[in-house]
Design a protein around this motif. Sequence first.
Motif, PDB file in Angstrom:
ATOM      1  N   SER A  32      -9.905 -11.904  23.267  1.00  0.00           N
ATOM      2  CA  SER A  32     -11.099 -12.753  23.310  1.00  0.00           C
ATOM      3  C   SER A  32     -11.481 -13.023  24.769  1.00  0.00           C
ATOM      4  CB  SER A  32     -10.854 -14.034  22.525  1.00  0.00           C
ATOM      5  OG  SER A  32     -12.058 -14.735  22.329  1.00  0.00           O
ATOM      6  N   TYR A  33     -11.501 -14.297  25.219  1.00  0.00           N
ATOM      7  CA  TYR A  33     -11.755 -14.525  26.637  1.00  0.00           C
ATOM      8  C   TYR A  33     -10.696 -13.823  27.486  1.00  0.00           C
ATOM      9  CZ  TYR A  33     -12.215 -16.618  31.205  1.00  0.00           C
ATOM     10  OH  TYR A  33     -12.359 -16.782  32.564  1.00  0.00           O
ATOM     11  N   GLY A  34      -9.466 -13.757  26.986  1.00  0.00           N
ATOM     12  CA  GLY A  34      -8.424 -13.010  27.694  1.00  0.00           C
ATOM     13  C   GLY A  34      -8.786 -11.547  27.843  1.00  0.00           C
ATOM     14  N   GLY A  35      -9.511 -10.992  26.836  1.00  0.00           N
ATOM     15  CA  GLY A  35     -10.009  -9.624  26.961  1.00  0.00           C
ATOM     16  C   GLY A  35     -11.031  -9.502  28.066  1.00  0.00           C
ATOM     17  N   TYR A  36     -11.862 -10.551  28.235  1.00  0.00           N
ATOM     18  CA  TYR A  36     -12.796 -10.579  29.364  1.00  0.00           C
ATOM     19  C   TYR A  36     -12.037 -10.557  30.687  1.00  0.00           C
ATOM     20  CZ  TYR A  36     -15.834 -12.539  32.948  1.00  0.00           C
ATOM     21  OH  TYR A  36     -16.519 -12.737  34.123  1.00  0.00           O
ATOM     22  N   VAL A  37     -10.969 -11.358  30.786  1.00  0.00           N
ATOM     23  CA  VAL A  37     -10.153 -11.374  32.006  1.00  0.00           C
ATOM     24  C   VAL A  37      -9.624  -9.988  32.313  1.00  0.00           C
ATOM     25  CG1 VAL A  37      -8.040 -12.290  33.058  1.00  0.00           C
ATOM     26  CG2 VAL A  37      -9.518 -13.795  31.712  1.00  0.00           C
ATOM     27  N   SER A  38      -9.178  -9.289  31.271  1.00  0.00           N
ATOM     28  CA  SER A  38      -8.648  -7.934  31.452  1.00  0.00           C
ATOM     29  C   SER A  38      -9.738  -6.977  31.930  1.00  0.00           C
ATOM     30  CB  SER A  38      -8.037  -7.442  30.139  1.00  0.00           C
ATOM     31  OG  SER A  38      -7.493  -6.150  30.292  1.00  0.00           O
ATOM     32  N   LEU A  39     -10.919  -7.020  31.295  1.00  0.00           N
ATOM     33  CA  LEU A  39     -12.004  -6.107  31.673  1.00  0.00           C
ATOM     34  C   LEU A  39     -12.569  -6.448  33.043  1.00  0.00           C
ATOM     35  CD1 LEU A  39     -13.920  -5.692  28.286  1.00  0.00           C
ATOM     36  CD2 LEU A  39     -12.239  -4.163  29.329  1.00  0.00           C
ATOM     37  N   PHE A  40     -12.602  -7.739  33.396  1.00  0.00           N
ATOM     38  CA  PHE A  40     -13.062  -8.112  34.732  1.00  0.00           C
ATOM     39  C   PHE A  40     -12.099  -7.563  35.781  1.00  0.00           C
ATOM     40  CE2 PHE A  40     -13.612 -10.677  38.488  1.00  0.00           C
ATOM     41  CZ  PHE A  40     -14.982 -10.874  38.558  1.00  0.00           C
ATOM     42  N   ALA A  41     -10.804  -7.678  35.505  1.00  0.00           N
ATOM     43  CA  ALA A  41      -9.826  -7.120  36.441  1.00  0.00           C
ATOM     44  C   ALA A  41      -9.969  -5.610  36.544  1.00  0.00           C
ATOM     45  CB  ALA A  41      -8.413  -7.487  35.987  1.00  0.00           C
ATOM     46  N   ALA A  42     -10.241  -4.955  35.419  1.00  0.00           N
ATOM     47  CA  ALA A  42     -10.378  -3.489  35.416  1.00  0.00           C
ATOM     48  C   ALA A  42     -11.550  -3.020  36.261  1.00  0.00           C
ATOM     49  CB  ALA A  42     -10.543  -2.986  33.982  1.00  0.00           C
ATOM     50  N   THR A  43     -12.598  -3.858  36.340  1.00  0.00           N
ATOM     51  CA  THR A  43     -13.809  -3.445  37.056  1.00  0.00           C
ATOM     52  C   THR A  43     -13.972  -4.132  38.414  1.00  0.00           C
ATOM     53  OG1 THR A  43     -15.041  -5.115  35.781  1.00  0.00           O
ATOM     54  CG2 THR A  43     -15.072  -2.856  34.957  1.00  0.00           C
ATOM     55  N   ASN A  44     -13.116  -5.079  38.750  1.00  0.00           N
ATOM     56  CA  ASN A  44     -13.236  -5.774  40.031  1.00  0.00           C
ATOM     57  C   ASN A  44     -11.985  -5.669  40.892  1.00  0.00           C
ATOM     58  OD1 ASN A  44     -15.892  -7.679  40.226  1.00  0.00           O
ATOM     59  ND2 ASN A  44     -15.294  -7.347  38.093  1.00  0.00           N
ATOM     60  N   THR A  45     -10.836  -5.497  40.274  1.00  0.00           N
ATOM     61  CA  THR A  45      -9.597  -5.195  41.008  1.00  0.00           C
ATOM     62  C   THR A  45      -8.989  -3.958  40.344  1.00  0.00           C
ATOM     63  OG1 THR A  45      -8.415  -6.787  39.592  1.00  0.00           O
ATOM     64  CG2 THR A  45      -9.155  -7.566  41.748  1.00  0.00           C
ATOM     65  N   PRO A  46      -9.709  -2.846  40.374  1.00  0.00           N
ATOM     66  CA  PRO A  46      -9.385  -1.702  39.512  1.00  0.00           C
ATOM     67  C   PRO A  46      -8.048  -1.038  39.793  1.00  0.00           C
ATOM     68  CG  PRO A  46     -11.066  -1.104  41.123  1.00  0.00           C
ATOM     69  CD  PRO A  46     -10.900  -2.583  41.208  1.00  0.00           C
ATOM     70  N   MET A  47      -7.503  -1.195  41.001  1.00  0.00           N
ATOM     71  CA  MET A  47      -6.242  -0.532  41.330  1.00  0.00           C
ATOM     72  C   MET A  47      -5.056  -1.496  41.321  1.00  0.00           C
ATOM     73  SD  MET A  47      -7.242   2.525  41.616  1.00  0.00           S
ATOM     74  CE  MET A  47      -5.792   3.340  42.296  1.00  0.00           C
ATOM     75  N   ARG A  48      -5.298  -2.770  40.988  1.00  0.00           N
ATOM     76  CA  ARG A  48      -4.212  -3.742  41.060  1.00  0.00           C
ATOM     77  C   ARG A  48      -3.199  -3.563  39.943  1.00  0.00           C
ATOM     78  NH1 ARG A  48      -0.403  -5.703  40.902  1.00  0.00           N
ATOM     79  NH2 ARG A  48       0.410  -7.753  41.523  1.00  0.00           N
ATOM     80  N   PHE A  49      -3.655  -3.165  38.750  1.00  0.00           N
ATOM     81  CA  PHE A  49      -2.773  -3.016  37.597  1.00  0.00           C
ATOM     82  C   PHE A  49      -2.768  -1.573  37.119  1.00  0.00           C
ATOM     83  CE2 PHE A  49      -4.368  -7.365  37.651  1.00  0.00           C
ATOM     84  CZ  PHE A  49      -3.195  -8.100  37.592  1.00  0.00           C
ATOM     85  N   ASN A  50      -1.697  -1.196  36.438  1.00  0.00           N
ATOM     86  CA  ASN A  50      -1.576   0.171  35.937  1.00  0.00           C
ATOM     87  C   ASN A  50      -2.498   0.442  34.756  1.00  0.00           C
ATOM     88  OD1 ASN A  50       1.155  -0.715  37.124  1.00  0.00           O
ATOM     89  ND2 ASN A  50       1.312   1.511  37.168  1.00  0.00           N
TER      90      ASN A  50
END
Length: 642
Positions: free
Chosen positions: A500-518
């Motif tokens: 839910s909102y946690g999914g938003y957190v995940s997608l925001f990280a994927a598109t704004n800190t794209p290399m931080r997580f595997n």
Amino acid sequence: MNKIIITLIALFLTFSTTGFAQTDSLPSSAFSQLDIVEKPTVSPNGELIAAVYNSDGATQQVVISPFGKVELTTILKLQNKSERIVKLRWVNNERLLVSADYPEHMYGSSRRVGQLYAVNKDGAELKEIKLRKLSDGKDWSWLFSGDQIVSMLPNDPEHILLQQVSERDNYFPSVYKINVYSGASEKYAPSLQKPSYFIGDSTGQSIVGVTVEDLERTFYLWLEDSSEWKEIGSYTAFEEDSFTPVLYEPTNNTLIVKTYQKGDKQQVWRYSLDSNDWVTPLFQNEQFDVQGIHEHNGQVVGFRYIADMPEVSFVAPAFKQRQALIENTFKGMNPIIIGYDESVNKLLVKTFSASAPSRFYFVDLANKAGGLWMALQPTLENKTFPAKQPIAFKASDDFELSGYLINGGDSERPLVVMPHGGPWSRDTQVFSPLEQMFVNAGYAVLQVNFRGSSGFGSNYEAQGYGEWGQRMQKDVMDGVAWVKEQQLANADKSCVVGWSYGGYVSLFAATNTPMRFNCYVSIAGVSDINAILEDTRASETAEMVDNIMVGDRDSEKGKAHLASISPVNNIGMLKRPTLLIHGTGDVVVPDNQSKQFYKAAQKYNLPVELLLLEEGTHQLDSNPNRKDAYTRAIKFVKQHIK
């Protein structure tokens, strides 16, 4: 009726905690099962327990069990797998009310629409209490989803009071008296001709109507046989004297309310509708917001709140004595009385743990008997899991944050970051099968109660208003940095898994800190904020609340800001593998949020996968959907964190 045979690994009551050998790795299917029963409720005479049974299929069932026995008999089975049971209530010792809902998409908006059934304890005389439907082309925003019962009329075993809408009332709600056997109805209190909801007293002889216009809340009183509503008070939400009414007390013309007016933490007060003033403080906790009240025979007997675990504070002497007895009996098991009969001698108790699934126990005080009624996760019984540990740290701007970490004492474990949904909810220390699925597979799990989380006071929550993708996101990233600094897990091998909102957190990280997580996993996540607000807003009032809590959509500048922090608009930044999981029956975050993100990713040939689950709700609360989602999520994380 069908008999359900349930095999429980731990069938008999033990009054102490015991240790077991280290758990071997379990398959994901062991963690994906819903609690075997939900929403148990004890009949007034204490002879029966009614509950929702989650079968291996997609549909839910209502079951009956003799008090203290694991002998479940199905009395009602939903036919449509998109229907979910919201609540069970005993009308009398023979008849049960079943509130359910189903998804519906109308006029460019998505809702769950309420249904109500009445059925005898043996499954006979099933009757749908038909809620009035609005005609095509009409504004249906005040046809609330879920439960619309105003009063159970405890002194009248054949009737209830129900909020319904009618064309004759210009599609605004009125209160009707409903026969739970025949379904016949008669108007009990007229419409206020405004968007409204109603609160009944314990007898149903008086009703408080609450009208909602913009942020204004106005209270009206209806007495039985009255000719009209009488205005008795008002307030403006988000401003002075705002509160949430819980219970009306006709003797003193007072409301029991939850409010932040008297301090940073939400409290319970008695509020006079004669003087429009606060009368008596009833409950407060210095650290946490009150969550709700326990009521018995129209009287407030206790209060609920969440510390690390759910807590209850009973004030009525009989309940206080019984809770003390339960805590002494179930030492170290965090027990709470969650159900009881009319005499309060037959109790249903739920236990909570940081390292084991919850259980339901029964206690029969009159007969000095007790035992385990139901282990909610039989496949996880008598297994050892690392305990979820509370953590506290300072964000990069020195704001005090809290959360939880499970690492099993192994600082080398790769890290799964699990931001909670809401965002106005919170994580707790209570055992969660999803979290433990990742721990069982060799990962540490981090949860951060970022600012904006509820339960910690008005300031903690308000600090998150308008901070989607900004300070709230930064808090999660600060939590990851803290874990790395403290050497509590291997944060350089990590993935974000959010719902839910946690999914938003995940997608925001994927598109704004794209290399931080595997890798990144979004379950029922938000990718386009403007679109989700447009789809789920039910009224102008909801729009005003969203403008305060999420962001301004009434100005071009505000819309542009929300677009800039929407992951779908930054899709070109994505680099690492991303998994989208969404139910097609989700009306909280419609599946188009994931579909559009996936479609945009395909344009650029980006590493994004999409799993759509047929008729899956926002919580994916059917066993087939849960199994598919959990299996895919753990496989994806294992694939990308080597």
